[in-house]
Motif scaffolding. Structure first.
Motif, short mmCIF file in Angstrom:
data_model
loop_
_atom_site.label_atom_id
_atom_site.label_comp_id
_atom_site.label_asym_id
_atom_site.label_seq_id
_atom_site.Cartn_x
_atom_site.Cartn_y
_atom_site.Cartn_z
N ASN A 118 21.59 74.11 84.65
CA ASN A 118 22.53 74.02 85.77
C ASN A 118 23.84 73.37 85.31
O ASN A 118 24.17 72.25 85.71
N LEU A 119 24.56 74.06 84.45
CA LEU A 119 25.83 73.55 83.97
C LEU A 119 26.83 73.53 85.13
O LEU A 119 26.67 74.22 86.13
N ILE A 120 27.89 72.74 84.96
CA ILE A 120 28.83 72.49 86.05
C ILE A 120 30.25 72.79 85.59
O ILE A 120 30.63 72.49 84.46
N ASP A 121 31.04 73.36 86.50
CA ASP A 121 32.45 73.59 86.23
C ASP A 121 33.24 72.33 86.59
O ASP A 121 32.92 71.66 87.57
N VAL A 139 39.33 60.61 82.73
CA VAL A 139 38.29 60.84 81.72
C VAL A 139 37.94 62.32 81.65
O VAL A 139 37.88 62.91 80.57
N HIS A 140 37.73 62.93 82.82
CA HIS A 140 37.39 64.35 82.86
C HIS A 140 38.53 65.21 82.32
O HIS A 140 38.30 66.18 81.59
N SER A 141 39.75 64.84 82.67
CA SER A 141 40.91 65.58 82.18
C SER A 141 41.02 65.48 80.66
O SER A 141 41.28 66.48 79.97
N THR A 142 40.79 64.28 80.12
CA THR A 142 40.84 64.07 78.67
C THR A 142 39.78 64.90 77.97
O THR A 142 40.04 65.53 76.93
N MET A 143 38.57 64.93 78.52
CA MET A 143 37.48 65.68 77.90
C MET A 143 37.68 67.19 78.03
O MET A 143 37.32 67.96 77.13
N GLN A 144 38.29 67.62 79.13
CA GLN A 144 38.57 69.05 79.28
C GLN A 144 39.62 69.49 78.26
O GLN A 144 39.51 70.56 77.66
N CYS A 172 29.75 69.61 82.25
CA CYS A 172 31.08 70.20 82.45
C CYS A 172 31.68 70.63 81.10
O CYS A 172 32.24 71.72 80.98
N MET A 173 31.56 69.76 80.11
CA MET A 173 32.11 70.05 78.79
C MET A 173 31.40 71.23 78.14
O MET A 173 32.04 72.11 77.56
N ALA A 174 30.08 71.25 78.26
CA ALA A 174 29.31 72.37 77.69
C ALA A 174 29.71 73.68 78.36
O ALA A 174 29.91 74.70 77.70
N ASN A 175 29.84 73.65 79.68
CA ASN A 175 30.24 74.85 80.43
C ASN A 175 31.63 75.33 80.00
O ASN A 175 31.86 76.53 79.82
N GLU A 176 32.55 74.38 79.83
CA GLU A 176 33.92 74.72 79.44
C GLU A 176 33.94 75.37 78.05
O GLU A 176 34.62 76.38 77.83
N LEU A 177 33.18 74.81 77.13
CA LEU A 177 33.15 75.33 75.76
C LEU A 177 32.50 76.71 75.70
O LEU A 177 32.94 77.58 74.94
N ILE A 178 31.47 76.92 76.50
CA ILE A 178 30.83 78.23 76.55
C ILE A 178 31.81 79.27 77.08
O ILE A 178 31.89 80.39 76.56
N ASN A 179 32.58 78.90 78.10
CA ASN A 179 33.58 79.82 78.63
C ASN A 179 34.69 80.12 77.62
O ASN A 179 35.39 81.12 77.73
N LEU A 180 34.84 79.24 76.63
CA LEU A 180 35.81 79.45 75.56
C LEU A 180 35.16 80.13 74.35
O LEU A 180 35.72 80.17 73.27
N ASN A 181 33.93 80.64 74.56
CA ASN A 181 33.19 81.41 73.54
C ASN A 181 32.73 80.58 72.34
O ASN A 181 32.61 81.10 71.24
N HIS A 182 32.47 79.29 72.58
CA HIS A 182 31.82 78.47 71.55
C HIS A 182 30.31 78.53 71.77
O HIS A 182 29.84 78.66 72.91
N VAL A 183 29.56 78.41 70.69
CA VAL A 183 28.10 78.36 70.78
C VAL A 183 27.69 76.89 70.80
O VAL A 183 28.07 76.12 69.92
N VAL A 184 26.95 76.49 71.84
CA VAL A 184 26.59 75.09 71.99
C VAL A 184 25.07 74.91 71.98
O VAL A 184 24.32 75.79 72.40
#
Length: 298
Positions: A118-121, A139-144, A172-184
């Motif tokens: 259940n990843l989160i946007d 913090v969230h903005s920095t990590m995004q 949130c970070m995992a979801n963002e990276l997956i949307n950027l086509n990174h493998v996590v």
């Protein structure tokens, strides 16, 4: 482990491609039963051949539109395979490199196996739940932004008390990276430590390596709740150091959440582990304060 996951992902992608090609054959068979379509398609292919012989680049839009119109009249979408991924035609690779569709399929499997289903946007976060909403937005903005960076800082350490939002941020970070086509790869410290123990106990070198592969070589590694696992003397600290050190050398991003602060890290593990995590040249360390959000939301 990774190879098995890759094989499973490729099987699913290739299976979609096979279905598209079988449907294409069926569509062609049906289309060529129609004499009018055969004539129109023959005109198109003949024009293509004539162009090739004469070295011309004549526009064949009219010929093509004629046979495509007849296809629609016959209720046939196309005689060409309708691949799910138009980039790689459901092969999984483009010029020897992973296609985005393969990365997406691998991520689905990795997430399912990790238990983090259940990843989160970032857009879903309600900052009103946090004690210091302004700080958490920063913090969230920095990590995004880090997720969109070139990862000069290869290690993120998110420290704080139970229920302060560390795991939510990780998702949130995992979801963002997956949307950027990174493998996590997502794991808990407990699950990772279990693999360390299995690797240590195994006498088969291939099995020992396979248990560690995803931690050593994954594009981005997420470790949740570091410090909650029971440290096994001679195993946990040695293997954890190996993972952190190898990933640092290879410049592979690692994200860690923990209830431990910097001092606790040294006490719970040793100086080698803490030095790898708090290295200012390669790490970002953030402390998240606040009360347990899970209690606050009830």
């Amino acid at each position: 482990m990774i190879q098995k996951i890759l094989d499973e992902a490729l099987f699913k992608i290739n299976e979609r491609g096979n279905r598209a090609e079988i449907q294409s054959v069926n569509n062609k068979t049906k289309a060529f039963e129609d004499n009018e379509f055969k004539k129109l398609y023959s005109n198109y292919t003949r024009a293509m051949i004539d162009n090739a012989k004469l070295g011309k680049k004549q526009n064949l839009t009219n010929e093509k539109s004629c046979y495509e119109k007849r296809l629609k009249e016959l209720g046939i979408s196309s005689i060409n395979p309708d691949y799910s991924c138009k980039k790689c035609n459901d092969s999984g690779y483009i010029e020897g490199k992973w296609c985005d569709c393969l990365k997406a399929e691998v991520n689905k499997i990795l997430i399912r196996k990790s238990g983090f289903d259940n990843l989160i946007d970032f857009k879903q976060i309600n900052y009103n739940y946090y004690n210091d909403s302004g700080y958490m937005q920063k913090v969230h903005s920095t990590m995004q932004k880090w997720c969109h960076s070139n990862f000069d800082k290869t290690l993120i350490f998110l420290s704080g008390g139970t229920g302060t939002g560390k795991t939510v941020l990780l998702k949130c970070m995992a979801n963002e990276l997956i949307n950027l086509n990174h493998v996590v790869v997502l794991t808990t410290a407990f699950a990772m430590n279990q693999d360390f123990l299995k690797s240590y106990a195994s006498r088969v070198i291939e099995e020992k390596n396979a248990l560690l592969e995803k931690y050593l070589d994954s594009e981005v590694l997420f470790i949740d709740d570091l410090g909650t696992e029971i440290v096994q003397k001679g195993v946990t600290t040695s293997y954890l150091y190996q993972v952190l050190n190898e990933r640092k050398i290879k410049k592979l991003p690692t994200v860690i959440t923990s209830n431990l602060d910097i001092k606790d890290l040294r006490d719970y593990y040793d100086e080698r582990i803490s030095s790898r995590i708090i290295d200012k040249t390669t790490s970002i360390c953030l402390f998240i304060e606040g009360k347990d959000l899970r209690l606050k939301q009830k």
